[in-house]
Scaffold this active site. Structure first.
Site, mmCIF file in Angstrom:
data_model
loop_
_atom_site.group_PDB
_atom_site.id
_atom_site.type_symbol
_atom_site.label_atom_id
_atom_site.label_comp_id
_atom_site.label_asym_id
_atom_site.label_seq_id
_atom_site.Cartn_x
_atom_site.Cartn_y
_atom_site.Cartn_z
ATOM 1 N N LEU A 81 5.781 16.137 2.718
ATOM 2 C CA LEU A 81 5.905 16.163 1.263
ATOM 3 C C LEU A 81 7.284 16.707 0.905
ATOM 4 O O LEU A 81 7.719 17.733 1.437
ATOM 5 C CB LEU A 81 4.835 17.061 0.636
ATOM 6 C CG LEU A 81 3.402 16.513 0.567
ATOM 7 C CD1 LEU A 81 2.458 17.582 0.017
ATOM 8 C CD2 LEU A 81 3.337 15.261 -0.303
ATOM 9 N N ASP A 82 7.990 16.036 0.002
ATOM 10 C CA ASP A 82 9.297 16.494 -0.451
ATOM 11 C C ASP A 82 9.162 17.816 -1.203
ATOM 12 O O ASP A 82 8.068 18.148 -1.704
ATOM 13 C CB ASP A 82 9.937 15.460 -1.378
ATOM 14 C CG ASP A 82 10.259 14.170 -0.656
ATOM 15 O OD1 ASP A 82 10.536 14.216 0.554
ATOM 16 O OD2 ASP A 82 10.240 13.105 -1.321
ATOM 17 N N PRO A 83 10.248 18.583 -1.337
ATOM 18 C CA PRO A 83 10.181 19.843 -2.090
ATOM 19 C C PRO A 83 9.634 19.666 -3.516
ATOM 20 O O PRO A 83 8.892 20.519 -4.000
ATOM 21 C CB PRO A 83 11.648 20.305 -2.113
ATOM 22 C CG PRO A 83 12.209 19.756 -0.829
ATOM 23 C CD PRO A 83 11.557 18.412 -0.667
ATOM 24 N N LEU A 84 9.979 18.545 -4.160
ATOM 25 C CA LEU A 84 9.491 18.285 -5.519
ATOM 26 C C LEU A 84 7.974 18.112 -5.562
ATOM 27 O O LEU A 84 7.319 18.448 -6.551
ATOM 28 C CB LEU A 84 10.164 17.015 -6.064
ATOM 29 C CG LEU A 84 9.630 16.425 -7.375
ATOM 30 C CD1 LEU A 84 9.955 17.362 -8.535
ATOM 31 C CD2 LEU A 84 10.229 15.049 -7.632
ATOM 32 N N ALA A 85 7.401 17.584 -4.482
ATOM 33 C CA ALA A 85 5.985 17.217 -4.459
ATOM 34 C C ALA A 85 5.082 18.419 -4.227
ATOM 35 O O ALA A 85 5.466 19.414 -3.615
ATOM 36 C CB ALA A 85 5.740 16.167 -3.379
#
Length: 307
Positions: free
Chosen positions: A47-51
């Site tokens: 999961l990306d940092p934004l997610a």
């Protein structure tokens, strides 16, 4: 010098983590290593940092399962923001285009409906996918770009709902493993002719696992060591979609020793290359596979999970 960590060889399980926005998936792995006192920690589906949302973390001996996992389906909720494009295909990137001319809700719903089904998707440069041993995101941050091959994906269902913000739509996505929701948002925006990016992303399901049973880092940090161990799900759940084969003590010993046992002797009739959960007197102990041995189908262990 720091004392060598004394790891528990019996520690094994799946931890469902509710990842907050900001930290990377690797940061979450580091947190779990500290909380459980083991270096053997991995995860499935970055999961990306934004997610935010469901991160399936493999602890102890379960970490060996990552390379053998079957392709799972994913569930996400995301915010699609129309009227702009960025170099990262989400709101964290550099804005490349912007427009105030937006399609109506009926047009958006029509394009989203057309995205359902099998297709091919080109992975974004800002992703953890590796090419030539380097992550695409590292290449992109260095100012480079490489050609990426389109990969097959499938959108099983996709619904979109307008929000109070004219440019924003809430997406509910059920898709195959390997689908990039950022790229899905960008593709929808491209088809609408106005551009689109992903503004938020939350994973709500992965294979057999649901966010409803996940723990936040704060919840885990407030627990005792015993309580945290109680949060681990048996590794067998990673393979819950596979057929189970229950064997007696004699055949279990042969399988544990690496022998291929004729499928007819086990009463197991499945095609070659079928993956299977091997269960003995104490339950699940290994992942197996149907292979050909001495000109007939046989079952052989491919990875042991219990000592």
């Amino acid at each position: 010098m720091m004392a060598k960590l004394q790891e528990d060889p019996n520690l094994s399980g799946v931890l469902l983590l509710d990842k907050p926005a900001g930290p990377t998936s690797h940061d979450m792995v580091g947190l779990v290593r500290r909380l459980y006192g083991t270096r053997r920690v991995g995860h499935t589906g970055t999961l990306d940092p934004l997610a935010t949302g469901l991160l399936v973390v493999l602890v102890g001996r379960a970490a060996k399962a990552a390379e053998y996992l079957v392709s799972d389906e994913k569930h996400y909720t995301a915010t699609l923001r129309l009227g702009m494009t960025t170099d990262t295909e989400d709101i964290t990137g550099e804005v490349l285009t912007h427009t105030d001319i937006l399609p109506d809700a009926a047009e958006v719903a029509s394009v989203c409906a057309a995205m359902v089904g099998k297709s091919e998707q080109i992975p974004p440069m800002y992703s953890a996918l590796k090419v030539g041993g380097r992550k695409l995101v590292d290449i992109a941050r260095a100012g480079g770009e490489v050609e990426r091959k389109a990969r097959p994906i499938e959108i099983y269902s996709l619904t979109c709902s307008p929000t109070d913000v004219p440019s924003d739509y809430l997406l509910d996505v059920h898709c195959s493993k390997g689908t990039y929701i950022r790229t899905l948002c960008a593709d929808i925006g491209a088809k609408l002719g106005c551009g689109g990016v992903m503004a938020t992303l939350r994973r709500t399901g992965s294979g057999e696992f649901s966010l409803a049973h996940a723990y936040t880092p704060e919840q885990l940090g407030a627990m005792s060591s015993e309580e945290r161990r109680g949060c681990l799900t048996p590794p067998e759940m990673l393979f819950a979609s596979l057929p189970a084969l229950r064997v007696g003590e004699f055949h279990e010993k042969l399988l544990r020793g690496g022998c291929a046992v004729a499928a007819r002797k086990l009463g197991f009739h499945h095609p070659l290359r079928t993956r299977v959960r091997l269960c003995g007197k104490d339950g699940f102990f290994a992942l197996g596979e149907v292979v050909e041995a001495e000109n007939e189908p046989a079952v052989k262990m491919v990875k042991l999970f219990t000592l």
